[in-house]
Design a protein around this motif. Sequence first.
Motif, PDB file in Angstrom:
ATOM      1  N   ALA A  36     -55.056 -50.823  14.590  1.00 52.78           N
ATOM      2  CA  ALA A  36     -55.100 -49.652  13.713  1.00 52.78           C
ATOM      3  C   ALA A  36     -53.728 -49.290  13.150  1.00 52.78           C
ATOM      4  CB  ALA A  36     -55.680 -48.463  14.472  1.00 52.78           C
ATOM      5  N   ASN A  37     -52.689 -49.839  13.741  1.00 56.03           N
ATOM      6  CA  ASN A  37     -51.325 -49.563  13.263  1.00 56.03           C
ATOM      7  C   ASN A  37     -51.107 -50.255  11.914  1.00 56.03           C
ATOM      8  OD1 ASN A  37     -48.547 -49.362  12.832  1.00 56.03           O
ATOM      9  ND2 ASN A  37     -48.083 -49.506  15.022  1.00 56.03           N
ATOM     10  N   GLU A  38     -50.863 -49.478  10.875  1.00 53.41           N
ATOM     11  CA  GLU A  38     -50.704 -50.040   9.530  1.00 53.41           C
ATOM     12  C   GLU A  38     -49.485 -50.962   9.447  1.00 53.41           C
ATOM     13  OE1 GLU A  38     -50.580 -46.914   6.693  1.00 53.41           O
ATOM     14  OE2 GLU A  38     -52.629 -46.210   7.105  1.00 53.41           O
ATOM     15  N   SER A  39     -48.456 -50.648  10.199  1.00 54.87           N
ATOM     16  CA  SER A  39     -47.237 -51.477  10.161  1.00 54.87           C
ATOM     17  C   SER A  39     -47.513 -52.884  10.665  1.00 54.87           C
ATOM     18  CB  SER A  39     -46.138 -50.830  11.006  1.00 54.87           C
ATOM     19  OG  SER A  39     -45.769 -49.573  10.478  1.00 54.87           O
ATOM     20  N   MET A  40     -48.416 -53.009  11.672  1.00 46.87           N
ATOM     21  CA  MET A  40     -48.720 -54.330  12.199  1.00 46.87           C
ATOM     22  C   MET A  40     -49.392 -55.201  11.146  1.00 46.87           C
ATOM     23  SD  MET A  40     -47.422 -54.371  15.149  1.00 46.87           S
ATOM     24  CE  MET A  40     -48.047 -55.950  15.670  1.00 46.87           C
ATOM     25  N   GLY A  41     -50.174 -54.578  10.267  1.00 43.49           N
ATOM     26  CA  GLY A  41     -50.775 -55.330   9.168  1.00 43.49           C
ATOM     27  C   GLY A  41     -49.714 -55.892   8.237  1.00 43.49           C
ATOM     28  N   THR A  42     -48.677 -55.098   7.986  1.00 46.52           N
ATOM     29  CA  THR A  42     -47.565 -55.566   7.147  1.00 46.52           C
ATOM     30  C   THR A  42     -46.821 -56.702   7.823  1.00 46.52           C
ATOM     31  OG1 THR A  42     -47.279 -53.347   6.214  1.00 46.52           O
ATOM     32  CG2 THR A  42     -45.431 -54.869   5.994  1.00 46.52           C
ATOM     33  N   TYR A  43     -46.567 -56.567   9.117  1.00 52.79           N
ATOM     34  CA  TYR A  43     -45.857 -57.621   9.861  1.00 52.79           C
ATOM     35  C   TYR A  43     -46.672 -58.912   9.881  1.00 52.79           C
ATOM     36  CZ  TYR A  43     -43.414 -53.457  11.591  1.00 52.79           C
ATOM     37  OH  TYR A  43     -42.734 -52.269  11.693  1.00 52.79           O
ATOM     38  N   PHE A  44     -47.987 -58.763  10.058  1.00 48.04           N
ATOM     39  CA  PHE A  44     -48.861 -59.940  10.079  1.00 48.04           C
ATOM     40  C   PHE A  44     -48.841 -60.642   8.715  1.00 48.04           C
ATOM     41  CE2 PHE A  44     -52.982 -62.004   9.479  1.00 48.04           C
ATOM     42  CZ  PHE A  44     -53.066 -62.780  10.623  1.00 48.04           C
ATOM     43  N   THR A  45     -48.928 -59.860   7.647  1.00 47.50           N
ATOM     44  CA  THR A  45     -48.892 -60.431   6.294  1.00 47.50           C
ATOM     45  C   THR A  45     -47.568 -61.135   6.038  1.00 47.50           C
ATOM     46  OG1 THR A  45     -50.346 -58.660   5.502  1.00 47.50           O
ATOM     47  CG2 THR A  45     -49.119 -59.908   3.841  1.00 47.50           C
ATOM     48  N   ASN A  46     -46.474 -60.537   6.489  1.00 47.07           N
ATOM     49  CA  ASN A  46     -45.155 -61.169   6.328  1.00 47.07           C
ATOM     50  C   ASN A  46     -45.091 -62.501   7.060  1.00 47.07           C
ATOM     51  OD1 ASN A  46     -44.291 -58.973   4.829  1.00 47.07           O
ATOM     52  ND2 ASN A  46     -43.244 -57.987   6.533  1.00 47.07           N
ATOM     53  N   SER A  47     -45.613 -62.534   8.284  1.00 44.16           N
ATOM     54  CA  SER A  47     -45.595 -63.778   9.059  1.00 44.16           C
ATOM     55  C   SER A  47     -46.435 -64.857   8.395  1.00 44.16           C
ATOM     56  CB  SER A  47     -46.114 -63.530  10.483  1.00 44.16           C
ATOM     57  OG  SER A  47     -45.161 -62.849  11.257  1.00 44.16           O
ATOM     58  N   VAL A  48     -47.615 -64.467   7.893  1.00 47.45           N
ATOM     59  CA  VAL A  48     -48.495 -65.430   7.217  1.00 47.45           C
ATOM     60  C   VAL A  48     -47.814 -65.977   5.964  1.00 47.45           C
ATOM     61  CG1 VAL A  48     -50.649 -65.678   5.926  1.00 47.45           C
ATOM     62  CG2 VAL A  48     -50.636 -64.459   8.107  1.00 47.45           C
ATOM     63  N   THR A  49     -47.206 -65.080   5.179  1.00 44.26           N
ATOM     64  CA  THR A  49     -46.539 -65.494   3.939  1.00 44.26           C
ATOM     65  C   THR A  49     -45.384 -66.449   4.220  1.00 44.26           C
ATOM     66  OG1 THR A  49     -47.097 -63.381   2.894  1.00 44.26           O
ATOM     67  CG2 THR A  49     -45.347 -64.683   1.873  1.00 44.26           C
ATOM     68  N   VAL A  50     -44.531 -66.070   5.152  1.00 39.37           N
ATOM     69  CA  VAL A  50     -43.363 -66.896   5.475  1.00 39.37           C
ATOM     70  C   VAL A  50     -43.791 -68.236   6.059  1.00 39.37           C
ATOM     71  CG1 VAL A  50     -41.354 -67.088   6.988  1.00 39.37           C
ATOM     72  CG2 VAL A  50     -41.790 -64.949   5.792  1.00 39.37           C
ATOM     73  N   THR A  51     -44.767 -68.218   6.962  1.00 44.48           N
ATOM     74  CA  THR A  51     -45.198 -69.450   7.632  1.00 44.48           C
ATOM     75  C   THR A  51     -45.846 -70.420   6.658  1.00 44.48           C
ATOM     76  OG1 THR A  51     -45.538 -68.264   9.714  1.00 44.48           O
ATOM     77  CG2 THR A  51     -46.629 -70.396   9.462  1.00 44.48           C
ATOM     78  N   ILE A  52     -46.810 -69.944   5.876  1.00 48.60           N
ATOM     79  CA  ILE A  52     -47.528 -70.837   4.952  1.00 48.60           C
ATOM     80  C   ILE A  52     -46.588 -71.401   3.895  1.00 48.60           C
ATOM     81  CG2 ILE A  52     -49.299 -70.914   3.155  1.00 48.60           C
ATOM     82  CD1 ILE A  52     -50.964 -69.031   4.802  1.00 48.60           C
ATOM     83  N   CYS A  53     -45.772 -70.541   3.295  1.00 48.14           N
ATOM     84  CA  CYS A  53     -44.839 -71.013   2.258  1.00 48.14           C
ATOM     85  C   CYS A  53     -43.828 -71.998   2.841  1.00 48.14           C
ATOM     86  CB  CYS A  53     -44.116 -69.825   1.615  1.00 48.14           C
ATOM     87  SG  CYS A  53     -45.175 -68.763   0.617  1.00 48.14           S
ATOM     88  N   SER A  54     -43.341 -71.712   4.040  1.00 45.71           N
ATOM     89  CA  SER A  54     -42.361 -72.599   4.671  1.00 45.71           C
ATOM     90  C   SER A  54     -42.970 -73.952   5.004  1.00 45.71           C
ATOM     91  CB  SER A  54     -41.794 -71.951   5.944  1.00 45.71           C
ATOM     92  OG  SER A  54     -41.136 -70.741   5.660  1.00 45.71           O
ATOM     93  N   VAL A  55     -44.197 -73.939   5.526  1.00 45.94           N
ATOM     94  CA  VAL A  55     -44.868 -75.198   5.886  1.00 45.94           C
ATOM     95  C   VAL A  55     -45.117 -76.050   4.640  1.00 45.94           C
ATOM     96  CG1 VAL A  55     -47.013 -76.201   6.744  1.00 45.94           C
ATOM     97  CG2 VAL A  55     -45.917 -74.340   8.001  1.00 45.94           C
ATOM     98  N   ILE A  56     -45.653 -75.434   3.579  1.00 43.50           N
ATOM     99  CA  ILE A  56     -45.948 -76.176   2.347  1.00 43.50           C
ATOM    100  C   ILE A  56     -44.675 -76.749   1.739  1.00 43.50           C
ATOM    101  CG2 ILE A  56     -46.758 -75.946  -0.037  1.00 43.50           C
ATOM    102  CD1 ILE A  56     -48.788 -73.903   0.962  1.00 43.50           C
ATOM    103  N   LEU A  57     -43.631 -75.925   1.652  1.00 43.41           N
ATOM    104  CA  LEU A  57     -42.377 -76.381   1.054  1.00 43.41           C
ATOM    105  C   LEU A  57     -41.720 -77.470   1.892  1.00 43.41           C
ATOM    106  CD1 LEU A  57     -40.573 -75.849  -1.386  1.00 43.41           C
ATOM    107  CD2 LEU A  57     -39.376 -74.093  -0.067  1.00 43.41           C
TER     108      LEU A  57
END
Length: 269
Positions: free
Chosen positions: A55-76
Amino acid sequence: MKSTKGGLLILYALLIIIPVLSIFFTTFKTPAEMYKNVLGIPENISPENYTSLVANESMGTYFTNSVTVTICSVILTLFLSSLIAFSITRLGKTIGNGFFILFLLGMMVPAQVNMIPLYQLMVELGLTNSLAGLIIVNTAVTMPVGVFILTGFMKSLPSSLFEASSIDGASNWKMYTKIAIPLSLPSLAATAIFLFVMHWNDLLYPLLLITDDQYKTLPLALLDFQGEYMTNYPMLFTGVILASAPMVIAYLFLQRYFIAGMTAGSVKG
């Protein structure tokens, strides 16, 4: 002999399972209950830690950041590493091995050695407190690993395929996209899983480059549950379980590709 090996495997499994179960049970406890009964099963199983964390809104932001960084880093990383690996195999033994050794040397340098110059460089480029900066750093740091794995596989590909396509007038780019990449899919999948785990769990570079809350990744955000005098271990372990879930799910779905990629190229036909 077989019974000895079986016993050792059971012992090894217990050494892994018992701490994991202990962490899992702790996620259903309050801090007071945890200190009262550290290793035991919780008296009242309540998902309160999970619900409050989700329910913590900040955790959603942290999760999105991790997904973005991980996927982009892996693809690149996969794209650049596969290009470099293909080039190394096409340059000939002397020049190709020379470049390959350079990337091996990159794997031998501890990450901590580069922290100060890396931070200064990112400050000068204005890439601190940005997801783009994290992606660039992650890609540069893990590229030697990708090159090492993919070069080993691409060297096992039959050279006659490339020679025949070259005679037919195919360019290097066409040989890369039409021959090397399709044949390397198992190895690319195995490398992708390996890189995913590295990027998803990375704490060093977010800790070094990120200070703004809106750009924090999950591993960095979990440090917020650790105080100077007291740590909320049940909430911290809950975050660890939730952060580990994507890796477990990804491995369950891609394990056959991982195993195939790790064994591909080990035996030449």
